[in-house]
Design a protein around this motif. Structure first.
Motif, PDB file in Angstrom:
ATOM      1  N   CYS A  53     -10.539  -4.735  -0.631  1.00  0.00           N
ATOM      2  CA  CYS A  53     -10.080  -3.618   0.197  1.00  0.00           C
ATOM      3  C   CYS A  53     -11.149  -2.538   0.282  1.00  0.00           C
ATOM      4  O   CYS A  53     -11.475  -2.063   1.362  1.00  0.00           O
ATOM      5  CB  CYS A  53      -8.784  -3.040  -0.354  1.00  0.00           C
ATOM      6  SG  CYS A  53      -8.129  -1.660   0.627  1.00  0.00           S
ATOM      7  N   TYR A  54     -11.703  -2.146  -0.862  1.00  0.00           N
ATOM      8  CA  TYR A  54     -12.702  -1.077  -0.869  1.00  0.00           C
ATOM      9  C   TYR A  54     -13.971  -1.482  -0.124  1.00  0.00           C
ATOM     10  O   TYR A  54     -14.666  -0.637   0.420  1.00  0.00           O
ATOM     11  CB  TYR A  54     -13.058  -0.689  -2.293  1.00  0.00           C
ATOM     12  CG  TYR A  54     -11.981   0.075  -3.035  1.00  0.00           C
ATOM     13  CD1 TYR A  54     -10.800   0.482  -2.419  1.00  0.00           C
ATOM     14  CD2 TYR A  54     -12.145   0.386  -4.368  1.00  0.00           C
ATOM     15  CE1 TYR A  54      -9.824   1.169  -3.104  1.00  0.00           C
ATOM     16  CE2 TYR A  54     -11.173   1.085  -5.075  1.00  0.00           C
ATOM     17  CZ  TYR A  54     -10.020   1.472  -4.432  1.00  0.00           C
ATOM     18  OH  TYR A  54      -9.060   2.158  -5.130  1.00  0.00           O
TER      19      TYR A  54
ATOM     20  N   ALA B  36     -10.480   0.336   3.591  1.00  0.00           N
ATOM     21  CA  ALA B  36     -10.819   1.577   2.888  1.00  0.00           C
ATOM     22  C   ALA B  36     -10.268   2.786   3.635  1.00  0.00           C
ATOM     23  O   ALA B  36      -9.768   3.731   3.015  1.00  0.00           O
ATOM     24  CB  ALA B  36     -12.335   1.695   2.703  1.00  0.00           C
ATOM     25  N   CYS B  37     -10.326   2.758   4.955  1.00  0.00           N
ATOM     26  CA  CYS B  37      -9.732   3.842   5.748  1.00  0.00           C
ATOM     27  C   CYS B  37      -8.223   3.874   5.558  1.00  0.00           C
ATOM     28  O   CYS B  37      -7.630   4.946   5.397  1.00  0.00           O
ATOM     29  CB  CYS B  37     -10.055   3.661   7.230  1.00  0.00           C
ATOM     30  SG  CYS B  37     -11.744   4.059   7.678  1.00  0.00           S
ATOM     31  N   ALA B  38      -7.603   2.698   5.564  1.00  0.00           N
ATOM     32  CA  ALA B  38      -6.158   2.632   5.356  1.00  0.00           C
ATOM     33  C   ALA B  38      -5.797   3.126   3.958  1.00  0.00           C
ATOM     34  O   ALA B  38      -4.774   3.790   3.769  1.00  0.00           O
ATOM     35  CB  ALA B  38      -5.657   1.199   5.561  1.00  0.00           C
ATOM     36  N   ASP B  39      -6.641   2.834   2.968  1.00  0.00           N
ATOM     37  CA  ASP B  39      -6.410   3.308   1.606  1.00  0.00           C
ATOM     38  C   ASP B  39      -6.490   4.829   1.534  1.00  0.00           C
ATOM     39  O   ASP B  39      -5.685   5.469   0.853  1.00  0.00           O
ATOM     40  CB  ASP B  39      -7.423   2.676   0.649  1.00  0.00           C
ATOM     41  CG  ASP B  39      -7.188   3.100  -0.779  1.00  0.00           C
ATOM     42  OD1 ASP B  39      -7.995   3.900  -1.300  1.00  0.00           O
ATOM     43  OD2 ASP B  39      -6.195   2.668  -1.390  1.00  0.00           O
ATOM     44  N   GLU B  40      -7.435   5.393   2.248  1.00  0.00           N
ATOM     45  CA  GLU B  40      -7.552   6.856   2.282  1.00  0.00           C
ATOM     46  C   GLU B  40      -6.300   7.469   2.927  1.00  0.00           C
ATOM     47  O   GLU B  40      -5.766   8.467   2.434  1.00  0.00           O
ATOM     48  CB  GLU B  40      -8.799   7.280   3.052  1.00  0.00           C
ATOM     49  CG  GLU B  40      -9.010   8.783   3.041  1.00  0.00           C
ATOM     50  CD  GLU B  40     -10.290   9.179   3.748  1.00  0.00           C
ATOM     51  OE1 GLU B  40     -10.254   9.317   4.984  1.00  0.00           O
ATOM     52  OE2 GLU B  40     -11.307   9.343   3.064  1.00  0.00           O
ATOM     53  N   THR B  41      -5.827   6.849   3.987  1.00  0.00           N
ATOM     54  CA  THR B  41      -4.612   7.312   4.652  1.00  0.00           C
ATOM     55  C   THR B  41      -3.410   7.170   3.717  1.00  0.00           C
ATOM     56  O   THR B  41      -2.549   8.061   3.659  1.00  0.00           O
ATOM     57  CB  THR B  41      -4.373   6.520   5.958  1.00  0.00           C
ATOM     58  OG1 THR B  41      -5.512   6.705   6.808  1.00  0.00           O
ATOM     59  CG2 THR B  41      -3.126   6.981   6.674  1.00  0.00           C
TER      60      THR B  41
ATOM     61  N   ARG C  98      -1.235  -2.955   7.784  1.00  0.00           N
ATOM     62  CA  ARG C  98      -2.515  -2.762   8.460  1.00  0.00           C
ATOM     63  C   ARG C  98      -3.359  -4.029   8.540  1.00  0.00           C
ATOM     64  O   ARG C  98      -4.176  -4.174   9.443  1.00  0.00           O
ATOM     65  CB  ARG C  98      -3.330  -1.663   7.782  1.00  0.00           C
ATOM     66  CG  ARG C  98      -2.759  -0.273   7.873  1.00  0.00           C
ATOM     67  CD  ARG C  98      -2.966   0.375   9.232  1.00  0.00           C
ATOM     68  NE  ARG C  98      -4.330   0.473   9.639  1.00  0.00           N
ATOM     69  CZ  ARG C  98      -5.094   1.547   9.542  1.00  0.00           C
ATOM     70  NH1 ARG C  98      -4.606   2.647   9.027  1.00  0.00           N
ATOM     71  NH2 ARG C  98      -6.350   1.533   9.951  1.00  0.00           N
ATOM     72  N   GLY C  99      -3.207  -4.955   7.589  1.00  0.00           N
ATOM     73  CA  GLY C  99      -4.020  -6.163   7.641  1.00  0.00           C
ATOM     74  C   GLY C  99      -3.869  -7.022   6.404  1.00  0.00           C
ATOM     75  O   GLY C  99      -3.136  -6.682   5.470  1.00  0.00           O
TER      76      GLY C  99
ATOM     77  N   ARG D  40      -3.599  -6.624  -1.446  1.00  0.00           N
ATOM     78  CA  ARG D  40      -3.698  -5.593  -2.479  1.00  0.00           C
ATOM     79  C   ARG D  40      -2.310  -5.126  -2.911  1.00  0.00           C
ATOM     80  O   ARG D  40      -2.037  -4.987  -4.109  1.00  0.00           O
ATOM     81  CB  ARG D  40      -4.520  -4.414  -1.958  1.00  0.00           C
ATOM     82  CG  ARG D  40      -4.755  -3.387  -3.049  1.00  0.00           C
ATOM     83  CD  ARG D  40      -5.843  -2.420  -2.687  1.00  0.00           C
ATOM     84  NE  ARG D  40      -6.013  -1.505  -3.803  1.00  0.00           N
ATOM     85  CZ  ARG D  40      -6.325  -0.242  -3.671  1.00  0.00           C
ATOM     86  NH1 ARG D  40      -6.540   0.264  -2.476  1.00  0.00           N
ATOM     87  NH2 ARG D  40      -6.455   0.529  -4.720  1.00  0.00           N
ATOM     88  N   VAL D  41      -1.427  -4.870  -1.978  1.00  0.00           N
ATOM     89  CA  VAL D  41      -0.070  -4.430  -2.312  1.00  0.00           C
ATOM     90  C   VAL D  41       0.674  -5.539  -3.062  1.00  0.00           C
ATOM     91  O   VAL D  41       1.372  -5.267  -4.039  1.00  0.00           O
ATOM     92  CB  VAL D  41       0.698  -3.981  -1.052  1.00  0.00           C
ATOM     93  CG1 VAL D  41       2.165  -3.731  -1.363  1.00  0.00           C
ATOM     94  CG2 VAL D  41       0.065  -2.723  -0.478  1.00  0.00           C
TER      95      VAL D  41
END
Length: 148
Positions: free
Chosen positions: A86-87, A93-98, A126-127, A133-134
């Motif tokens: 993910c990172y 990474a953008c989705a993680d920031e959100t 998101r993908g 990851r979840v």
């Protein structure tokens, strides 16, 4: 060549090119959230949003413990591959920031649990990298990471 064969050939061509034929820029921009990514890949010695990949190995980035956060410790121990994937992916990474911003906002809400659940659901849709990851966090770190 008859017209029916020509029409079938054209339809087959249209189907095989899919959305890229109509809109080659499908999906969100990888730089939509303003995160600068260096290097050409996670194992190239560049850097990602979450730090340098200088400690990367042929198998991927190192998952050395660098924090006292229980969620980070659990995810590093059990979900290193999915977190690193993910990172290392600009969209994830953008989705993680959100997700982080959404969870911070949810803490201020009177309906915190419902809003946290919405944050996690939005992230996971998101993908594939986000879903993986979840799924790993739910399997191994659900309580530590407060994943509904």
């Amino acid at each position: 060549m008859t017209w029916s064969r020509f029409a079938l050939g054209f339809i087959a061509l249209a189907i095989s090119t899919g959305c890229s034929f109509v809109d080659p820029h499908a999906g969100a921009s990888q730089t939509e959230c303003g995160i600068a990514f260096g290097g050409s890949g996670q194992t190239s010695g560049g850097s990602s949003y979450y730090g340098s990949t200088a400690h990367a190995t042929a198998a991927g980035p190192s998952c050395a413990l660098t924090t006292d956060n229980p969620c980070d410790q659990c995810e590093t121990t059990h979900c290193c591959a999915t977190r690193s994937a993910c990172y290392g992916d600009p969209s994830c990474a953008c989705a993680d920031e959100t997700l982080d911003e959404c969870l911070d906002d949810a803490e201020m809400s009177a309906n915190e649990a419902a809003e946290q659940s919405q944050c996690w659901n939005a992230f996971s849709t998101r993908g594939a990298a986000e879903q993986a990851r979840v799924a790993c966090q739910r399997a191994w770190c659900q309580s530590e990471c407060e994943v509904p």
